[in-house]
Design an enzyme around this catalytic site. Structure first.
Site, PDB file in Angstrom:
ATOM      1  N   ASP A 292     -38.023  -3.142 -48.287  1.00  0.00           N
ATOM      2  CA  ASP A 292     -36.629  -3.231 -48.732  1.00  0.00           C
ATOM      3  C   ASP A 292     -35.831  -2.245 -47.894  1.00  0.00           C
ATOM      4  O   ASP A 292     -36.156  -2.021 -46.741  1.00  0.00           O
ATOM      5  CB  ASP A 292     -36.524  -2.956 -50.237  1.00  0.00           C
ATOM      6  CG  ASP A 292     -35.352  -3.692 -50.889  1.00  0.00           C
ATOM      7  OD1 ASP A 292     -34.219  -3.526 -50.407  1.00  0.00           O
ATOM      8  OD2 ASP A 292     -35.566  -4.424 -51.867  1.00  0.00           O
ATOM      9  N   HIS A 326     -34.774  -3.913 -45.097  1.00  0.00           N
ATOM     10  CA  HIS A 326     -33.576  -4.739 -45.252  1.00  0.00           C
ATOM     11  C   HIS A 326     -32.378  -4.084 -44.577  1.00  0.00           C
ATOM     12  O   HIS A 326     -31.508  -4.771 -44.052  1.00  0.00           O
ATOM     13  CB  HIS A 326     -33.275  -4.964 -46.732  1.00  0.00           C
ATOM     14  CG  HIS A 326     -34.177  -5.985 -47.358  1.00  0.00           C
ATOM     15  ND1 HIS A 326     -34.061  -6.375 -48.671  1.00  0.00           N
ATOM     16  CD2 HIS A 326     -35.213  -6.705 -46.851  1.00  0.00           C
ATOM     17  CE1 HIS A 326     -34.982  -7.291 -48.942  1.00  0.00           C
ATOM     18  NE2 HIS A 326     -35.697  -7.493 -47.858  1.00  0.00           N
TER      19      HIS A 326
END
Length: 552
Positions: A292, A326
């Site tokens: 993430d 991300h």
């Protein structure tokens, strides 16, 4: 036993005047250091066994308690140390020797349910593998490794695995949803995934016992520090986290140096570093490779975050590398308490989905301001190199195969306490080789993004710049080397946009397209407009006077 650790007496750093200046603004705050004696206790002194079989939870807690009395060090010698949750105490330096691997047990019964915070709101979760609350002068140091056994906790999306990996995962046990595209470690976790806001504390469900039926679903953050002062994290590797990896919440004087965080790219919610409502800190020379966001700034979510009202402020981030993530450097989306006075220097993002990622949405509220970036290199960015998005849709920034990529329709709504604000960013000396979009600025019609300066920057991407609902945007000495030049820049419902000395691909189809009846005061200067087949295209209801072009 004596174990000499040379950095104990001055274990944290104070910011120096040698930090680069960004937009003529320098950090003016300092970070209080930790300080420990050389008194050292070893896990071996408390019955610890590095055999990979013995559960060493009690040995850890006894050693930590003893070291706390001496303001000293807990030594974790080389070997494989199996343990349950570790609870830190004030005045302790937990030191992992070279060759030390601490692995947290996959036995969920060892992790009691506790009241804590999850993604910016009060919640019940399983106790973190490493935690500390209301501590002063605490450190984790040394070249060893923490492993969180995260696969025992995390769900996995089918789309993130190969066919062979998915088949092997399903055969290992656990449960699959009705669509057969989402695996969970247990039937209990699968059932909880269908509930609204599982784990969130609310009337009628306020105690840990109220959540026992969904315990398997309530993944803990790996390293959780709450309301701690004078914190040092240095030199270790932390990996395979159940959820967020390093999460300081309401902490002050935080130094994070030469820490490596590693999680599998399919690991959902496995942010490397989440600084939430923290004050005064330094993050340097770290390496993050996770599933993430990489470096992430938060300050609470929606009403609870606004009520807390504590921004993350006064931090320097320098000489860090982020690989799979991300976002490389991220603010949001839980930023309801605000963020300010953040300085990013000389960082590299290699293969992240987004480079500089600033995200929020209606309902958050909060003000993000006075953010300074100087010296960022990026390569192979799947999405945007630089992203300001006030319409964050709570999904991966790079759509999966077959997922719609169209921007959502944005309609004005009344201003209220939940209206977020982004303003006063200075971004300097950024180089990106390979991205889907160079710059995307997307504000709200009721609250534009304001006062963004991007200068001395080279962005090679498929698309150049998209600017929607913005005010006071300046690009100076910027190269938008986009493959798609229909147009290089798209400006919609924005004003006071200045583009000074723009470089772009020769023989571009269209330099700039203006749309939206609220677009005005756009200025293009010191730019060779003749290199484009067409310099300006105006949409309906956009007057010619909305843009002035000083041709070179």
């Amino acid at each position: 036993m004596t174990y000499q650790i040379p950095f104990l007496l001055a274990a944290a750093a104070v910011l120096t005047a040698t930090a680069p200046a960004t937009g003529q603004v320098r950090p003016t705050f300092s970070v209080k250091p930790t300080q420990f004696s050389t008194d050292t206790v070893s896990l071996l002194n408390y019955g610890g066994k590095a055999d990979g079989q013995t559960l060493n939870t009690t040995a850890f807690q006894q050693a930590i308690a003893a070291a706390s009395q001496k303001k000293g060090v807990v030594l974790i010698p080389a070997g494989l140390w199996l343990t349950g949750p570790i609870e830190l105490k004030s005045n302790v330096n937990l030191h992992l020797a070279k060759g030390a691997l601490v692995q947290f047990t996959a036995d969920k019964s060892q992790y009691p349910l506790i009241k804590t915070n999850w993604e910016g709101v009060d919640a019940v979760r399983n106790q973190s593998p490493i935690s500390g609350m209301d501590l002063t002068n605490v450190a984790i140091t040394g070249p060893g490794v923490f492993d969180g056994n995260g696969d025992a906790w995390r769900p996995v999306k089918k789309e993130k695995l190969t066919a062979g990996q998915w088949k092997k995962l399903v055969a290992s046990g656990g449960a699959v949803n009705e669509k057969k595209d989402y695996w969970f470690p247990s039937e209990q976790a699968l059932k909880a995934s269908t509930m609204p806001e599982p784990g969130v504390i609310k009337p009628g469900k306020t105690e840990p016992a109220d959540f026992a039926a969904i315990k398997d679903f309530l993944r803990p953050n790996m390293l959780s520090l709450q309301r701690c002062k004078q914190v040092l994290l240095e030199d270790f590797t932390i990996q395979n986290s159940p959820a967020w990896t390093i999460h300081p919440l309401l902490c002050e004087d935080v130094t994070i140096r030469r820490v490596t965080a590693r999680n599998p790219w399919y690991g959902q919610n496995t942010d490397a570093l989440d600084l939430e409502s923290c004050k005064n800190g330094l993050v340097e020379d770290c390496v993050f490779d996770v599933g993430d966001d990489g470096i992430c700034i938060k300050s609470g979510k929606n009403e609870q975050g606004r009520k807390r009202g504590v921004p993350t402020e006064n931090f320097v981030f320098r000489n860090c590398k982020v690989y799979q993530a991300h976002g490389g450097f991220v603010i949001g989306s839980e930023m309801s308490g605000g963020a300010r006075n953040l300085f990013v220097y000389n960082c590299s993002f290699i293969g992240t989905d987004v480079g500089l990622r600033f995200k929020t949405t209606r309902g958050r509220g909060g003000v993000v301001e006075k953010i300074y970036v100087d010296g960022v290199t990026m390569t192979d960015i799947a999405g945007q190199a630089i992203l300001f998005d006030m319409y964050y849709a709570a999904k991966d920034p790079v759509p999966a195969s077959g997922e719609a990529e169209a921007l959502p329709e944005i309609k004005a709504e009344p201003l209220n306490e939940g209206t977020p604000q982004f303003r006063d960013f200075t971004i300097n000396n950024v180089v990106c080789r390979g991205a889907e979009t160079g710059i995307l600025i997307r504000g709200l019609p009721e609250m534009s993004i304001k006062n963004i300066l991007i200068q001395n920057t080279v962005l090679e991407s498929d698309k150049g710049m998209v600017c929607q609902e913005a005010e006071g945007i300046t690009l100076k000495n910027v190269a938008l080397l986009s493959k798609n030049t229909k147009p290089v820049m798209e400006i919609q419902n924005s004003q006071q946009v200045v583009v000074d000395n723009l470089r772009y691909p020769g023989n571009a189809e269209l330099l700039v397209r203006l749309s939206g009846d609220r677009t005005k005061a756009v200025k293009l200067t010191n730019t060779d407009t003749k290199a484009a087949k067409k310099d300006v295209e105006l949409g309906q209801k956009v007057p010619k006077k909305a843009i002035s072009v000083s041709k070179r």
